[in-house]
Design a protein around this motif. Sequence first.
Motif, PDB file in Angstrom:
ATOM      1  N   ARG A 232     114.653 -62.189 -24.088  1.00  0.00           N
ATOM      2  CA  ARG A 232     115.243 -61.245 -25.041  1.00  0.00           C
ATOM      3  C   ARG A 232     116.307 -60.382 -24.376  1.00  0.00           C
ATOM      4  O   ARG A 232     117.314 -60.040 -25.009  1.00  0.00           O
ATOM      5  CB  ARG A 232     114.143 -60.409 -25.694  1.00  0.00           C
ATOM      6  CG  ARG A 232     113.301 -61.251 -26.658  1.00  0.00           C
ATOM      7  CD  ARG A 232     112.101 -60.521 -27.226  1.00  0.00           C
ATOM      8  NE  ARG A 232     111.281 -61.442 -27.995  1.00  0.00           N
ATOM      9  CZ  ARG A 232     111.146 -61.414 -29.329  1.00  0.00           C
ATOM     10  NH1 ARG A 232     111.757 -60.490 -30.038  1.00  0.00           N
ATOM     11  NH2 ARG A 232     110.397 -62.299 -29.955  1.00  0.00           N
ATOM     12  N   LEU A 233     116.095 -60.030 -23.132  1.00  0.00           N
ATOM     13  CA  LEU A 233     117.134 -59.301 -22.408  1.00  0.00           C
ATOM     14  C   LEU A 233     118.406 -60.130 -22.314  1.00  0.00           C
ATOM     15  O   LEU A 233     119.512 -59.630 -22.557  1.00  0.00           O
ATOM     16  CB  LEU A 233     116.635 -58.923 -21.011  1.00  0.00           C
ATOM     17  CG  LEU A 233     117.674 -58.351 -20.040  1.00  0.00           C
ATOM     18  CD1 LEU A 233     118.342 -57.111 -20.617  1.00  0.00           C
ATOM     19  CD2 LEU A 233     117.036 -58.043 -18.689  1.00  0.00           C
ATOM     20  N   LEU A 234     118.269 -61.405 -21.978  1.00  0.00           N
ATOM     21  CA  LEU A 234     119.442 -62.268 -21.877  1.00  0.00           C
ATOM     22  C   LEU A 234     120.169 -62.372 -23.217  1.00  0.00           C
ATOM     23  O   LEU A 234     121.404 -62.315 -23.276  1.00  0.00           O
ATOM     24  CB  LEU A 234     119.044 -63.657 -21.391  1.00  0.00           C
ATOM     25  CG  LEU A 234     118.636 -63.777 -19.927  1.00  0.00           C
ATOM     26  CD1 LEU A 234     118.114 -65.178 -19.632  1.00  0.00           C
ATOM     27  CD2 LEU A 234     119.806 -63.440 -19.015  1.00  0.00           C
ATOM     28  N   GLY A 235     119.412 -62.518 -24.301  1.00  0.00           N
ATOM     29  CA  GLY A 235     120.040 -62.625 -25.617  1.00  0.00           C
ATOM     30  C   GLY A 235     120.729 -61.343 -26.031  1.00  0.00           C
ATOM     31  O   GLY A 235     121.906 -61.348 -26.443  1.00  0.00           O
ATOM     32  N   ASN A 236     120.019 -60.215 -25.927  1.00  0.00           N
ATOM     33  CA  ASN A 236     120.599 -58.931 -26.334  1.00  0.00           C
ATOM     34  C   ASN A 236     121.814 -58.574 -25.490  1.00  0.00           C
ATOM     35  O   ASN A 236     122.835 -58.108 -25.999  1.00  0.00           O
ATOM     36  CB  ASN A 236     119.554 -57.819 -26.213  1.00  0.00           C
ATOM     37  CG  ASN A 236     118.383 -57.978 -27.159  1.00  0.00           C
ATOM     38  OD1 ASN A 236     118.393 -58.856 -28.016  1.00  0.00           O
ATOM     39  ND2 ASN A 236     117.377 -57.148 -27.003  1.00  0.00           N
ATOM     40  N   ALA A 237     121.689 -58.759 -24.172  1.00  0.00           N
ATOM     41  CA  ALA A 237     122.788 -58.400 -23.275  1.00  0.00           C
ATOM     42  C   ALA A 237     124.003 -59.287 -23.517  1.00  0.00           C
ATOM     43  O   ALA A 237     125.150 -58.806 -23.511  1.00  0.00           O
ATOM     44  CB  ALA A 237     122.323 -58.515 -21.823  1.00  0.00           C
ATOM     45  N   SER A 238     123.785 -60.582 -23.725  1.00  0.00           N
ATOM     46  CA  SER A 238     124.902 -61.488 -23.991  1.00  0.00           C
ATOM     47  C   SER A 238     125.609 -61.107 -25.285  1.00  0.00           C
ATOM     48  O   SER A 238     126.847 -61.135 -25.366  1.00  0.00           O
ATOM     49  CB  SER A 238     124.407 -62.933 -24.069  1.00  0.00           C
ATOM     50  OG  SER A 238     123.872 -63.357 -22.831  1.00  0.00           O
ATOM     51  N   ALA A 239     124.825 -60.733 -26.299  1.00  0.00           N
ATOM     52  CA  ALA A 239     125.431 -60.328 -27.571  1.00  0.00           C
ATOM     53  C   ALA A 239     126.294 -59.092 -27.381  1.00  0.00           C
ATOM     54  O   ALA A 239     127.400 -58.996 -27.929  1.00  0.00           O
ATOM     55  CB  ALA A 239     124.341 -60.076 -28.614  1.00  0.00           C
ATOM     56  N   ALA A 240     125.804 -58.129 -26.591  1.00  0.00           N
ATOM     57  CA  ALA A 240     126.587 -56.916 -26.338  1.00  0.00           C
ATOM     58  C   ALA A 240     127.872 -57.240 -25.585  1.00  0.00           C
ATOM     59  O   ALA A 240     128.959 -56.746 -25.924  1.00  0.00           O
ATOM     60  CB  ALA A 240     125.750 -55.905 -25.560  1.00  0.00           C
ATOM     61  N   LEU A 241     127.780 -58.094 -24.566  1.00  0.00           N
ATOM     62  CA  LEU A 241     128.956 -58.426 -23.764  1.00  0.00           C
ATOM     63  C   LEU A 241     129.990 -59.221 -24.562  1.00  0.00           C
ATOM     64  O   LEU A 241     131.195 -58.994 -24.423  1.00  0.00           O
ATOM     65  CB  LEU A 241     128.545 -59.242 -22.535  1.00  0.00           C
ATOM     66  CG  LEU A 241     127.831 -58.511 -21.403  1.00  0.00           C
ATOM     67  CD1 LEU A 241     127.478 -59.498 -20.298  1.00  0.00           C
ATOM     68  CD2 LEU A 241     128.688 -57.376 -20.849  1.00  0.00           C
ATOM     69  N   LEU A 242     129.525 -60.150 -25.394  1.00  0.00           N
ATOM     70  CA  LEU A 242     130.447 -61.065 -26.062  1.00  0.00           C
ATOM     71  C   LEU A 242     130.945 -60.538 -27.395  1.00  0.00           C
ATOM     72  O   LEU A 242     131.790 -61.183 -28.031  1.00  0.00           O
ATOM     73  CB  LEU A 242     129.778 -62.430 -26.248  1.00  0.00           C
ATOM     74  CG  LEU A 242     129.349 -63.142 -24.958  1.00  0.00           C
ATOM     75  CD1 LEU A 242     128.787 -64.523 -25.256  1.00  0.00           C
ATOM     76  CD2 LEU A 242     130.508 -63.236 -23.968  1.00  0.00           C
ATOM     77  N   THR A 243     130.445 -59.375 -27.838  1.00  0.00           N
ATOM     78  CA  THR A 243     130.950 -58.785 -29.076  1.00  0.00           C
ATOM     79  C   THR A 243     131.627 -57.437 -28.829  1.00  0.00           C
ATOM     80  O   THR A 243     132.051 -56.779 -29.780  1.00  0.00           O
ATOM     81  CB  THR A 243     129.812 -58.600 -30.110  1.00  0.00           C
ATOM     82  OG1 THR A 243     128.790 -57.766 -29.556  1.00  0.00           O
ATOM     83  CG2 THR A 243     129.211 -59.939 -30.501  1.00  0.00           C
ATOM     84  N   THR A 244     131.711 -57.027 -27.552  1.00  0.00           N
ATOM     85  CA  THR A 244     132.386 -55.779 -27.195  1.00  0.00           C
ATOM     86  C   THR A 244     133.664 -56.125 -26.435  1.00  0.00           C
ATOM     87  O   THR A 244     133.585 -56.719 -25.350  1.00  0.00           O
ATOM     88  CB  THR A 244     131.487 -54.889 -26.317  1.00  0.00           C
ATOM     89  OG1 THR A 244     130.253 -54.628 -26.992  1.00  0.00           O
ATOM     90  CG2 THR A 244     132.187 -53.567 -26.004  1.00  0.00           C
TER      91      THR A 244
END
Length: 390
Positions: A232-244
């Motif tokens: 879940r950390l990998l998913g949440n963090a990737s979403a933050a990085l790739l949508t910011t």
Amino acid sequence: MDPILDLARPSILRNPYPAYARLREASPVFWHELLGSWVLTRHADCLAVLTDGHRFASDWRRAGEDVPAPLLSVQTLDPPEHTAVRHLLLDGFRAQDHRGRQEELEREIADLLAALADRPSFDLVGELAEPVALRSVTAFLGVPAPALDWFVPMSRTVVDGMDAGLWPEKHEPAVSARAQLAEYAGGWLADPPKEGLIAHVAERAPDSGVAETVVRNSLRAVLHAGYESASRLLGNASAALLTTPGALDAFRADPATAVDELIRYDAPVQADARVCVADTELGGVTIRAGDPVTLLLGAAHHDPLRFDQPAELRLDRTPNPHLGFGRGAHACLGASMAIRLAGSVLGALARDHPDARAVAEPIHRRNLTLRGLDRFEVTLRPRVGEEART
């Protein structure tokens, strides 16, 4: 609508932090009838509960509750019982060849990303975060990874059960799934592997003074919690990085500091629970012995009294006293492992695939205790007409 149930609405689930702010502003400590619990939303109050094991218990037997033996583990016991099993596991963690395993894992991550880069797009959750997290935690334990199509649905069902206070129908399936996990892990001590955490624990457990059921339950908890927190950390963090905009580039400047901020910004663990065992005043409210307490850690991480401009993703934020891995006696055993894994995966993305981007909005699972994605479609290819950056 109920302010807690409202958090599960799809429009709010995508970004619950404004809703948390409204809760915190209305009443930072309040009683929730459906949960039958006090709810805390401020960083200072959550930290006070996490670090005060004398007045707030993880072991609900201290408040007179009956806790079945299969639920007694390093997660649910308090000192002194907790101390013995935690030391047993910590010694095992420290004894592992972290560098060698990290190097092997990084090679696997690079190979997997290279294969995914050949495709127009892929689901980052199901094809990267989940398999890498499961491979990482089982390699650390020293056992083969189970089949994803068997393990992942079962693990998700256990997580769904963490919200059974709001949706009681999730309780029984979670009990059944937890029993399947226990059966899967049950043979580890009887026939331990030659290397890894299980091998270390199996050798030393007979002289540790820790009951075998507690050791077995704790190893099962390491498997499940390690997998869920990491994936879940990998998913949440990737979403933050790739949508910011610009975040993936900023990550490269200081990956360790950036991972801490990604945990604070959109942590997997959004809520934790304790039971009060001695009357305590928090936020002007008297919490009585026997009262449950729910800590909204997601709200605490966006508390403006503790974090400047908390709604902003600042990958150079320091200091960063987030509570993403807990505090006190029950601080997460595998925090360093999850941080290293996130640094490896996100670092490889930022370094080797700078054109990575989302091709669809991330879809979140309806979980309020553990926050995570159901699906996130991304591509590693440059946009049409653009050359890949080097």
